[in-house]
Design a protein around this motif. Structure first.
Motif, mmCIF file in Angstrom:
data_model
loop_
_atom_site.group_PDB
_atom_site.id
_atom_site.type_symbol
_atom_site.label_atom_id
_atom_site.label_comp_id
_atom_site.label_asym_id
_atom_site.label_seq_id
_atom_site.Cartn_x
_atom_site.Cartn_y
_atom_site.Cartn_z
ATOM 1 N N GLY A 1 0.681 2.003 6.550
ATOM 2 C CA GLY A 1 0.261 1.138 5.449
ATOM 3 C C GLY A 1 -0.492 1.894 4.377
ATOM 4 N N LEU A 2 -1.363 2.806 4.796
ATOM 5 C CA LEU A 2 -2.109 3.615 3.824
ATOM 6 C C LEU A 2 -1.188 4.555 3.052
ATOM 7 N N ILE A 3 -0.198 5.124 3.745
ATOM 8 C CA ILE A 3 0.756 5.998 3.061
ATOM 9 C C ILE A 3 1.558 5.200 2.034
ATOM 10 N N ALA A 4 2.014 4.008 2.409
ATOM 11 C CA ALA A 4 2.771 3.162 1.482
ATOM 12 C C ALA A 4 1.919 2.772 0.277
ATOM 13 N N ALA A 5 0.644 2.462 0.512
ATOM 14 C CA ALA A 5 -0.251 2.106 -0.595
ATOM 15 C C ALA A 5 -0.463 3.288 -1.529
ATOM 16 N N LEU A 6 -0.614 4.477 -0.971
ATOM 17 C CA LEU A 6 -0.807 5.679 -1.791
ATOM 18 C C LEU A 6 0.428 5.980 -2.630
ATOM 19 N N ILE A 7 1.598 5.834 -2.031
ATOM 20 C CA ILE A 7 2.840 6.058 -2.777
ATOM 21 C C ILE A 7 2.987 5.037 -3.893
ATOM 22 N N ILE B 1 2.927 3.490 -9.672
ATOM 23 C CA ILE B 1 2.350 2.681 -10.751
ATOM 24 C C ILE B 1 1.727 3.571 -11.820
ATOM 25 N N ALA B 2 1.016 4.618 -11.402
ATOM 26 C CA ALA B 2 0.407 5.531 -12.370
ATOM 27 C C ALA B 2 1.468 6.252 -13.189
ATOM 28 N N ALA B 3 2.543 6.689 -12.534
ATOM 29 C CA ALA B 3 3.603 7.398 -13.255
ATOM 30 C C ALA B 3 4.314 6.490 -14.240
ATOM 31 N N VAL B 4 4.604 5.264 -13.822
ATOM 32 C CA VAL B 4 5.305 4.330 -14.705
ATOM 33 C C VAL B 4 4.436 3.951 -15.900
#
Length: 70
Positions: free
Chosen positions: A20-26, A31-34
């Motif tokens: 879950g933490l890995i998915a949240a980080l990705i 979101i930051a890139a977009v």
């Protein structure tokens, strides 16, 4: 007492939390890139719009509504 020992040794919940933490980080990275690329991309399309003679934002200017036919 045996139930508590098995519960303490069970690591499946910790693995699920890690995923879950890995998915949240990705997702935060996406979101930051977009959001970063979105502003630059909007500027590129506005520049193309201006170069083509359509003026400001899409749907405005002298070329709005011009299409095939007539």
């Amino acid at each position: 007492m045996n139930i508590f020992a098995r519960f303490a040794q069970d690591e499946s919940g910790a693995t699920a939390i890690e995923y879950g933490l890995i998915a949240a980080l990705i997702s935060v990275g996406i979101i930051a890139a977009v959001s970063t690329l979105g502003g630059g991309l909007a500027g590129v399309f506005e520049e193309i719009n201006t170069e083509l003679g359509f003026g400001g934002a899409a749907g405005e200017g002298e070329g709005a509504g011009a299409g095939a036919g007539g």
